[in-house]
Design a protein around this motif. Sequence first.
Motif, PDB file in Angstrom:
ATOM      1  N   TYR A 364       8.217   6.575  -2.802  1.00 46.37           N
ATOM      2  CA  TYR A 364       7.064   6.024  -1.805  1.00 46.37           C
ATOM      3  C   TYR A 364       6.205   5.722  -2.556  1.00 46.37           C
ATOM      4  N   SER A 366       2.163   4.229  -2.673  1.00 41.58           N
ATOM      5  CA  SER A 366       0.778   3.847  -1.738  1.00 41.58           C
ATOM      6  C   SER A 366      -0.225   3.131  -2.376  1.00 41.58           C
ATOM      7  N   THR A 371       1.475  -0.124  -6.534  1.00 44.98           N
ATOM      8  CA  THR A 371       3.047  -0.519  -6.327  1.00 44.98           C
ATOM      9  C   THR A 371       3.367  -1.607  -7.275  1.00 44.98           C
ATOM     10  N   GLU A 388      11.595  -2.482   8.397  1.00 41.20           N
ATOM     11  CA  GLU A 388      10.195  -2.130   8.482  1.00 41.20           C
ATOM     12  C   GLU A 388      10.342  -0.493   9.029  1.00 41.20           C
ATOM     13  N   ALA A 393       4.428  -0.976   6.590  1.00 40.32           N
ATOM     14  CA  ALA A 393       5.285  -0.039   5.594  1.00 40.32           C
ATOM     15  C   ALA A 393       6.808  -0.632   5.398  1.00 40.32           C
ATOM     16  N   ILE A 409       9.820   2.737  -0.553  1.00 37.66           N
ATOM     17  CA  ILE A 409       8.843   2.318   0.518  1.00 37.66           C
ATOM     18  C   ILE A 409       7.415   2.025  -0.018  1.00 37.66           C
ATOM     19  N   THR A 410       7.058   1.005   0.407  1.00 36.29           N
ATOM     20  CA  THR A 410       5.597   0.697  -0.221  1.00 36.29           C
ATOM     21  C   THR A 410       4.604   0.534   1.225  1.00 36.29           C
ATOM     22  N   LYS A 411       3.358   1.178   1.050  1.00 39.39           N
ATOM     23  CA  LYS A 411       2.308   1.182   2.267  1.00 39.39           C
ATOM     24  C   LYS A 411       1.030   1.064   1.752  1.00 39.39           C
ATOM     25  N   GLN A 415      -3.338   2.018   5.833  1.00 37.25           N
ATOM     26  CA  GLN A 415      -2.639   1.832   6.931  1.00 37.25           C
ATOM     27  C   GLN A 415      -1.994   2.791   7.630  1.00 37.25           C
ATOM     28  N   GLY A 416      -1.732   2.753   8.853  1.00 41.66           N
ATOM     29  CA  GLY A 416      -1.066   3.842   9.414  1.00 41.66           C
ATOM     30  C   GLY A 416      -1.666   4.986  10.131  1.00 41.66           C
ATOM     31  N   ALA A 420       1.647   9.040   9.086  1.00 42.32           N
ATOM     32  CA  ALA A 420       2.295   7.812   8.302  1.00 42.32           C
ATOM     33  C   ALA A 420       3.041   8.226   7.098  1.00 42.32           C
ATOM     34  N   CYS A 424       7.152   7.865   6.638  1.00 41.92           N
ATOM     35  CA  CYS A 424       7.733   7.523   5.392  1.00 41.92           C
ATOM     36  C   CYS A 424       8.763   8.119   4.694  1.00 41.92           C
TER      37      CYS A 424
END
Length: 434
Positions: A364, A366, A371, A388, A393, A409-411, A415-416, A420, A424
């Motif tokens: 994961y 963030s 990233t 998605e 995300a 998973i990129t976020k 966001q969120g 969140a 994820c």
Amino acid sequence: MTQCVVIADDLTGGNATGVLLKQLNYRAITVLNTDNFKPEFLDSCDCVIYPTDSRAMSPEDAYKVVYDSTKLLASPEVKVYSKRIDSTLRGNVGVEIDAMLDCLGDDYVAVLAPAFPSSGRVVCGGYMLVNGIPLHKTDIAIDPKTPVKISEVAAVVREQSKYQVSSFYLKDLMHGKHQLARQMVAAVHGGSRILSFDCISQEDLDLIADACITSGLKVVAACPGVFTSTLTRKLVKPQQQQEKARILAVIGTVHPLAKVQLDEFFLSQRTNQQVVNTVELIESPERREAEIARVTAGILAQYDKYAVSVVTGDGLQPDKRINFTPYTERYHCSLDEVTNLINESFGEIARRILEAAPAFKGIYSSGGDITVAVCHKMETSGIDLADEVLPLAAFGSFMDGPFKGVQIITKGGSQGQSDAIARCIAYLKRSLYI
């Protein structure tokens, strides 16, 4: 070899549970005709679903058909027994739980976790809510066949079951799986054979499943399917299953929302954590290397004890944020060049961890710059996007390079909602069967 047996009160609900299990890479079959059913079908099957169509039967008939079905499919190899119930508690819920317990023996207890969070069914304070509305105020109260006129889960079951019921509330889920397991064992020693749980999220269901395993109790999962799939994921390996996977979370953003999301995530589960002293990454090459090595070693020393390891920067604490001006002046460079040292260092930490511990099959990440640095250090030419997870995300896997196939998973850090990160990580857990 079948290791999960689901006795369902109707066909559609049984098939829905089977689909949840299939999504976790289990081979699941639904038995429709026992006259033509061959025992060898079970040899290559992870999970078998047996619909009894007993929801609208008389209590006596429902008890008998569930008892007989359980007896037919019970075996020493089964690790998870499930009594699939309606997600709004319709039908012979208590009677059918009794039937399974009576068939399996006195050392089994039922764990009643009737939440289906993704469908708006949750249990809070012992009461079932459907999209935020108490169950008795929904159309279920006027169902023509099997109306439910009360919202308290334990009360519904007590009306039908001969066994003592103990309720566990959100406050009981606040102190981790070991404390919850002790409370469960105490309730069983006090005479309870049905344990009813509050649960409002997938994280709650994961915690309850972990507590079941920690307690050592033999349990029947009584649920609409989600708790069954959660418990199965933790106890049963698909016949084509890889080694137990681990997840690495790399969070370099300093956005205040990321701290809120992390705090909520840390409350939901125990993790292996290392905090990067970010200023060390820009003081000198020697101090940068020392900090990278320290954080990497800290994660590797404990990673096998936790499903999730987390690397964060100390910049999430406002008093630790760096004034970059002295460093741009010292090195005669731009702000981007200085911050890139930090991003690349986070990426290097991630690379070294995955190189040393191949069990890390999910990441994961963030923060956009972090990233990019992680992907660069993993020597992949891109991410094969698949889904998605939530808005902004994305889920996919590394296309090539030494870590080809590792899921990510990129976020964005800003966001969120507050849950969140938890959502994820839960997605990665499901994908990796953790």
